[in-house]
Design an enzyme around this catalytic site. Structure first.
Site, PDB file in Angstrom:
ATOM      1  N   ASP A   1      -6.403   0.842   0.961  1.00 45.59           N
ATOM      2  CA  ASP A   1      -6.332   1.001   2.409  1.00 45.59           C
ATOM      3  C   ASP A   1      -7.688   0.630   2.995  1.00 45.59           C
ATOM      4  O   ASP A   1      -8.557   0.098   2.302  1.00 45.59           O
ATOM      5  CB  ASP A   1      -5.914   2.427   2.788  1.00 45.59           C
ATOM      6  CG  ASP A   1      -6.976   3.461   2.426  1.00 45.59           C
ATOM      7  OD1 ASP A   1      -8.008   3.096   1.810  1.00 45.59           O
ATOM      8  OD2 ASP A   1      -6.782   4.639   2.767  1.00 45.59           O
TER       9      ASP A   1
ATOM     10  N   LYS B   1       0.830  -1.207   0.000  1.00 49.33           N
ATOM     11  CA  LYS B   1       0.000   0.000   0.000  1.00 49.33           C
ATOM     12  C   LYS B   1       0.861   1.252   0.000  1.00 49.33           C
ATOM     13  O   LYS B   1       0.601   2.207  -0.742  1.00 49.33           O
ATOM     14  CB  LYS B   1      -0.930   0.012   1.213  1.00 49.33           C
ATOM     15  CG  LYS B   1      -1.932   1.164   1.205  1.00 49.33           C
ATOM     16  CD  LYS B   1      -2.387   1.553   2.589  1.00 49.33           C
ATOM     17  CE  LYS B   1      -1.346   2.399   3.301  1.00 49.33           C
ATOM     18  NZ  LYS B   1      -1.837   2.954   4.590  1.00 49.33           N
TER      19      LYS B   1
END
Length: 211
Positions: A137, A119
């Site tokens: 996320d 991420k």
């Protein structure tokens, strides 16, 4: 599904036409560190902390030399400050010693640094280099599942893959930020604002506690 995707795109473009990253930064390493620090906390709190951190240690060399104990004091408001202080030190040391104080563009090099996961790599490349990426996320995961774009049982890797298939490559970064802001301020984890949401009709997870 194609109509659903178009409906989501059109609504988010009208609601959030110019999405933005809410982390404050002025350099590549400041952004990378801010993203790492944002785990399990808010961007607002990260900005408060990094303002102090980067004013006191205003270069990678100084960050590398900063006492861990002092970093822990500064980072305490973020939670997990022992681990995050070590990440700040290790990232700074790696950038200075291995990459001439420049954050590399290569995914493999970025992902090999302490505290830097998939991420973080996606957010960094998207925001700093405008590289097409679709970071997943907690907000992106929640929104994509509620809107029926992915399965409830899908993990973040599968979600990323599916979203990249559904949305145009040139819009990945923009759509990612729209999902984040939509999830943060509208489709919240607790008490989502369903009554004023233009996507309520296609939402598969209407909440009884909506306001």
């Amino acid at each position: 599904m194609k109509n659903r995707v178009s409906f989501v795109e059109n609504y988010l473009d009208s609601l959030i036409p110019n999405p933005w990253c809410e982390l404050n930064f002025t350099t590549d390493y400041e952004l990378l560190i801010a993203i790492v620090l944002s785990a399990q906390t808010t961007d607002k709190r990260v900005n408060q902390v990094t303002k102090v951190l980067f004013e006191k240690y205003n270069s990678l060399d100084l960050l590398k030399q900063a006492p861990i104990a002092d970093l822990e004091i500064i980072l305490r408001p973020l939670g997990s400050y022992h681990k995050k202080a070590q990440y700040v030190h290790d990232i700074s040391e790696t950038l200075v010693d291995k990459y001439n104080s420049k954050v590399p563009k290569e995914r493999s090099k970025l992902g090999s640094m302490p505290g830097v996961g998939r991420k973080t790599v996606n957010v960094f490349l998207s925001e700093y280099y405008n590289y097409p990426a679709f970071a997943v996320d907690t907000h992106v995961e929640r929104v994509s599942k509620r809107l029926g774009l992915v399965k409830e049982t899908d993990n973040v890797i599968t979600i990323e893959s599916k979203l990249k298939q559904k949305f145009k490559r040139e819009n990945w970064s923009k759509t990612h930020k729209q999902f984040v802001l939509f999830g943060r301020y509208h489709c919240k984890a607790v008490k989502p604002d369903c009554t004023s949401c233009g996507l309520a009709n296609i939402c598969t997870k209407k909440r009884n506690d909506s306001v």
